[in-house]
Design a protein around this motif. Sequence first.
Motif, PDB file in Angstrom:
ATOM      1  N   HIS A   1     -10.685  -5.311  -6.096  1.00 51.73           N
ATOM      2  CA  HIS A   1      -9.365  -5.727  -6.578  1.00 51.73           C
ATOM      3  C   HIS A   1      -8.783  -6.965  -5.905  1.00 51.73           C
ATOM      4  O   HIS A   1      -7.891  -7.603  -6.481  1.00 51.73           O
ATOM      5  CB  HIS A   1      -8.369  -4.570  -6.404  1.00 51.73           C
ATOM      6  CG  HIS A   1      -8.736  -3.328  -7.143  1.00 51.73           C
ATOM      7  ND1 HIS A   1      -8.672  -3.232  -8.516  1.00 51.73           N
ATOM      8  CD2 HIS A   1      -9.192  -2.121  -6.696  1.00 51.73           C
ATOM      9  CE1 HIS A   1      -9.065  -2.019  -8.892  1.00 51.73           C
ATOM     10  NE2 HIS A   1      -9.389  -1.327  -7.816  1.00 51.73           N
ATOM     11  N   PHE A   2      -9.265  -7.323  -4.710  1.00 49.18           N
ATOM     12  CA  PHE A   2      -8.575  -8.362  -3.946  1.00 49.18           C
ATOM     13  C   PHE A   2      -9.516  -9.439  -3.407  1.00 49.18           C
ATOM     14  O   PHE A   2      -9.155 -10.196  -2.516  1.00 49.18           O
ATOM     15  CB  PHE A   2      -7.789  -7.731  -2.790  1.00 49.18           C
ATOM     16  CG  PHE A   2      -6.813  -6.682  -3.242  1.00 49.18           C
ATOM     17  CD1 PHE A   2      -5.653  -7.044  -3.905  1.00 49.18           C
ATOM     18  CD2 PHE A   2      -7.073  -5.334  -3.035  1.00 49.18           C
ATOM     19  CE1 PHE A   2      -4.757  -6.074  -4.348  1.00 49.18           C
ATOM     20  CE2 PHE A   2      -6.189  -4.364  -3.473  1.00 49.18           C
ATOM     21  CZ  PHE A   2      -5.024  -4.730  -4.137  1.00 49.18           C
TER      22      PHE A   2
ATOM     23  N   VAL B   1       2.097  -7.110  -2.891  1.00 47.19           N
ATOM     24  CA  VAL B   1       0.947  -6.448  -2.277  1.00 47.19           C
ATOM     25  C   VAL B   1       0.863  -6.902  -0.831  1.00 47.19           C
ATOM     26  O   VAL B   1       1.021  -8.083  -0.531  1.00 47.19           O
ATOM     27  CB  VAL B   1      -0.346  -6.798  -3.048  1.00 47.19           C
ATOM     28  CG1 VAL B   1      -1.577  -6.313  -2.298  1.00 47.19           C
ATOM     29  CG2 VAL B   1      -0.287  -6.171  -4.432  1.00 47.19           C
ATOM     30  N   LYS B   2       0.597  -5.987   0.065  1.00 51.28           N
ATOM     31  CA  LYS B   2       0.693  -6.279   1.491  1.00 51.28           C
ATOM     32  C   LYS B   2      -0.637  -6.808   2.035  1.00 51.28           C
ATOM     33  O   LYS B   2      -1.647  -6.093   2.099  1.00 51.28           O
ATOM     34  CB  LYS B   2       1.116  -5.026   2.261  1.00 51.28           C
ATOM     35  CG  LYS B   2       2.358  -4.357   1.688  1.00 51.28           C
ATOM     36  CD  LYS B   2       3.533  -5.327   1.559  1.00 51.28           C
ATOM     37  CE  LYS B   2       4.752  -4.672   0.952  1.00 51.28           C
ATOM     38  NZ  LYS B   2       4.592  -4.272  -0.438  1.00 51.28           N
TER      39      LYS B   2
ATOM     40  N   VAL C   1       1.621   0.439   0.362  1.00 53.30           N
ATOM     41  CA  VAL C   1       0.396   0.477  -0.447  1.00 53.30           C
ATOM     42  C   VAL C   1       0.698   0.478  -1.936  1.00 53.30           C
ATOM     43  O   VAL C   1      -0.196   0.694  -2.760  1.00 53.30           O
ATOM     44  CB  VAL C   1      -0.469   1.710  -0.084  1.00 53.30           C
ATOM     45  CG1 VAL C   1      -0.924   1.620   1.359  1.00 53.30           C
ATOM     46  CG2 VAL C   1       0.287   3.009  -0.333  1.00 53.30           C
TER      47      VAL C   1
ATOM     48  N   ASN D   1     -12.476  -1.156  -2.061  1.00 49.32           N
ATOM     49  CA  ASN D   1     -11.237  -1.467  -2.770  1.00 49.32           C
ATOM     50  C   ASN D   1     -10.924  -2.962  -2.727  1.00 49.32           C
ATOM     51  O   ASN D   1     -10.529  -3.554  -3.739  1.00 49.32           O
ATOM     52  CB  ASN D   1     -10.081  -0.670  -2.156  1.00 49.32           C
ATOM     53  CG  ASN D   1      -8.759  -0.944  -2.856  1.00 49.32           C
ATOM     54  OD1 ASN D   1      -7.998  -1.808  -2.439  1.00 49.32           O
ATOM     55  ND2 ASN D   1      -8.483  -0.204  -3.916  1.00 49.32           N
TER      56      ASN D   1
ATOM     57  N   ASN E   1      -4.759  -5.333   3.137  1.00 48.85           N
ATOM     58  CA  ASN E   1      -6.019  -5.927   2.672  1.00 48.85           C
ATOM     59  C   ASN E   1      -6.834  -6.503   3.821  1.00 48.85           C
ATOM     60  O   ASN E   1      -8.062  -6.364   3.860  1.00 48.85           O
ATOM     61  CB  ASN E   1      -5.736  -7.040   1.668  1.00 48.85           C
ATOM     62  CG  ASN E   1      -5.224  -6.536   0.333  1.00 48.85           C
ATOM     63  OD1 ASN E   1      -4.366  -7.161  -0.268  1.00 48.85           O
ATOM     64  ND2 ASN E   1      -5.735  -5.415  -0.134  1.00 48.85           N
TER      65      ASN E   1
ATOM     66  N   MET F   1      -1.697  -1.022  -5.046  1.00 49.40           N
ATOM     67  CA  MET F   1      -2.944  -1.491  -4.440  1.00 49.40           C
ATOM     68  C   MET F   1      -4.154  -0.647  -4.814  1.00 49.40           C
ATOM     69  O   MET F   1      -5.221  -0.798  -4.224  1.00 49.40           O
ATOM     70  CB  MET F   1      -2.791  -1.545  -2.911  1.00 49.40           C
ATOM     71  CG  MET F   1      -1.742  -2.554  -2.455  1.00 49.40           C
ATOM     72  SD  MET F   1      -1.664  -2.756  -0.665  1.00 49.40           S
ATOM     73  CE  MET F   1      -3.226  -3.576  -0.354  1.00 49.40           C
ATOM     74  N   HIS F   2      -3.999   0.262  -5.768  1.00 47.10           N
ATOM     75  CA  HIS F   2      -5.122   1.054  -6.276  1.00 47.10           C
ATOM     76  C   HIS F   2      -5.737   1.934  -5.171  1.00 47.10           C
ATOM     77  O   HIS F   2      -6.936   2.210  -5.189  1.00 47.10           O
ATOM     78  CB  HIS F   2      -6.209   0.146  -6.869  1.00 47.10           C
ATOM     79  CG  HIS F   2      -5.691  -0.930  -7.766  1.00 47.10           C
ATOM     80  ND1 HIS F   2      -5.325  -0.702  -9.068  1.00 47.10           N
ATOM     81  CD2 HIS F   2      -5.458  -2.258  -7.539  1.00 47.10           C
ATOM     82  CE1 HIS F   2      -4.897  -1.831  -9.617  1.00 47.10           C
ATOM     83  NE2 HIS F   2      -4.964  -2.783  -8.702  1.00 47.10           N
TER      84      HIS F   2
ATOM     85  N   SER G   1       1.230  -7.571  -8.231  1.00 50.32           N
ATOM     86  CA  SER G   1       0.968  -6.129  -8.349  1.00 50.32           C
ATOM     87  C   SER G   1       1.319  -5.616  -9.734  1.00 50.32           C
ATOM     88  O   SER G   1       2.098  -6.223 -10.482  1.00 50.32           O
ATOM     89  CB  SER G   1       1.776  -5.343  -7.307  1.00 50.32           C
ATOM     90  OG  SER G   1       3.146  -5.289  -7.667  1.00 50.32           O
TER      91      SER G   1
ATOM     92  N   SER H   1      -3.479 -11.149  -7.511  1.00 56.21           N
ATOM     93  CA  SER H   1      -3.088 -10.456  -6.294  1.00 56.21           C
ATOM     94  C   SER H   1      -3.575 -11.196  -5.055  1.00 56.21           C
ATOM     95  O   SER H   1      -4.014 -12.355  -5.120  1.00 56.21           O
ATOM     96  CB  SER H   1      -3.621  -9.030  -6.312  1.00 56.21           C
ATOM     97  OG  SER H   1      -2.882  -8.229  -5.404  1.00 56.21           O
ATOM     98  N   ASN H   2      -3.478 -10.533  -3.909  1.00 51.84           N
ATOM     99  CA  ASN H   2      -3.970 -11.129  -2.671  1.00 51.84           C
ATOM    100  C   ASN H   2      -5.459 -11.444  -2.791  1.00 51.84           C
ATOM    101  O   ASN H   2      -6.201 -10.747  -3.488  1.00 51.84           O
ATOM    102  CB  ASN H   2      -3.739 -10.180  -1.496  1.00 51.84           C
ATOM    103  CG  ASN H   2      -2.277 -10.139  -1.095  1.00 51.84           C
ATOM    104  OD1 ASN H   2      -1.460 -10.895  -1.599  1.00 51.84           O
ATOM    105  ND2 ASN H   2      -1.939  -9.248  -0.187  1.00 51.84           N
TER     106      ASN H   2
END
Length: 700
Positions: free
Chosen positions: A682-683, A613-614, A634, A678, A618, A637-638, A491, A511-512
């Motif tokens: 990002h993930f 990051v959780k 969160v 999202n 996600n 996590m954007h 993160s 990240s995840n």
Amino acid sequence: MGMTWADFRFLMDRGTGLAQRGMTSLRTRGLQATWQRVLKQFHRVPMSQRMALYLPEPAAFTPFAVPHDAAPRASIVIPVYNQFAHTLNCLRALAEHPPQSTIEIIVVDDGSSDETEASLLQVQGLRYHRRVVNGGFIAACNDGASLARGEYLVFLNNDTVPQPGWLDALLDTFVQHPDTGLAGAQLIYPDGRLQEAGGIVFADGGGSNYGRFGAPDDPRYTYLREADYCSGAAIAIARTLFSRLGGFDTRYAPAYYEDTDLGFAVRAAGLRVLYQPASRVLHMEGITSGTDPKQGIKAYQIRNRSVFAEKWHDALKTQPPVSATLDTAALAARRHSILVVDAYTPRPDRDSASLRLFNLMRLLREEGAHVVFFPTDLGHVGAYTGALQQLGVEVWYAPYAEPPPTWVREHGHRFDSVVVCRHHVMREWLPLLRRHAPQARVVFDSVDLHYLRERRGAELANDRALARAAQRTRELELDIIARSDATLVVSEVELQLLSQDAPQAQVEILSNLHHVQGAGRPFDERRDIVFVGGFRHPPNVDAVLWFVEEVWPRIHARRPDLSFHCIGGDTTAQIEALSTRPGVVVHGHVPDLDPYMDGVRLAVAPLRYGAGVKGKVNLSMAHGQPVVATACAVEGMHLRDGDDVLVADDPEAFAQAVLRAYDDAALWQRLADNGLRNVQAHFSLDAARDVVRRQLLPHR
């Protein structure tokens, strides 16, 4: 009973044959490669490491039936020439353990003079075709292919005993890896030793069966791997592709090198030849053609090698030299080799760190890297290990893996990059890697910054002892970061923290990693509320206890028709006791989460402390499932409160947010759509590709 002349002749021929092949190997391959082959030939595999094999019960022939379908997915083509006892064993194996896929079995009789014809005409469901004249293996196979109706052709020798599940595993290769052109089985000797784990072709056109005389479960032979060719004793290929390539090339008639040629033709067409270790077939080898290359049909092997070398002259220039060791030659096509180390094998359905690591290895494979995974507990964990192997990851485990100091000393030279997860694992491995893999780029994957998570837990509990433990973790973690070539965090918050605590370190966010599953079922077809998280992780225990004790009573009082589904393995006694609360259902571990991700209306992430990051957030968003979460859950996590997620930290506000998102269809849809976007941005694996290329594949 004394030795007969036939016995003596066998031993004499075998000895002179070995000597002749040894001298030839010395001249062409050199001493080191030849000695390796000698050691393989005489290596004794312990009985505990040999495969326990299924064999039909021996019995005289009586009529029976084999599986058959008018519209088969696969056509199994079995060429036969006499040797009816072996053909009978093969067919009985197919009858006793029928595959899930629909099939037809075509036996092409190449002019047998024994009881083959009279007996096979009595086998119900079998398509029996007798050739007018004996033409050899290639002619028989091509005839069978011309009669086939299936989407896939499966060529199977009659001196084989397919093991249960062999065909479904072979065909699944084409589903899981759409660029597969040809898939071949793992071939096993009757004594339980390995016969072939895919074929290797050297620059001079000579071939070798990888893994010969080894243990079938050896980590080098149990992962999906690109091969130069696979033995025609048990291979599958799309019928249309086989036809487009012209079938088995008749210039090799009657037999030998036609399967090697087919492998090269498939690769020339831009498709892959894959060895599938989950498809296991017992193969007698040499029953029809013998094993002496100086006489009989086997003599064509020497002639056809020259034919093959001439046809594929240009392609052979890129094959490994004849002096290469078999292990080196088996991986010659790989441009970058990466070792990944963690405390245990990832279990992606149990925790987000496992899912992230599993998908990181998937991404590395997509990028063309050869990935080796070493769990420090040396455990083989069944389907979880198998899932990595089916990605094409070389996974090591006991009893084949030596302790890390010995293993790294033997294998360290292989790797261009090494990724080690968790600071306590890296602390042990880093000196070994610097000593035995000095050429490798060593990257520390923090998973999450442990000292940040521990410090927050200590602050929430107001516990000085926990605070001191967090400080010790901080010192250890920062020391590892300073000694690594690069560090990965999950993160922006952790990146910013390390910019202060470790300003000289090279740190990047990885990240995840999630596959975006899609929208799932619509609002009106979903109901209830869900939490997903493993309970070995203390923040998850605290989160669920707080939610059920403080938040859920407020929700249940207004909507008693709703249920709260608590999902996660390693439940504690405190968590299990929550099942007595009204509307609370404690499921424990659930292997398949999709029904809950696609069918439950809303997810909650009520974490009060933690780091990173959780993955639970996600995971839900990747399925189009909106989330109500705390600010901690969160972090980094954007996500925008009210657009992508609803955020609340006190019990009443959290309950109100849950009820709003649950009952407002327009709000629910906005959260679902934006959450999907999202995750993609990002993930997803694509979002991480540049970082992976930059940090783990820098010299590719």
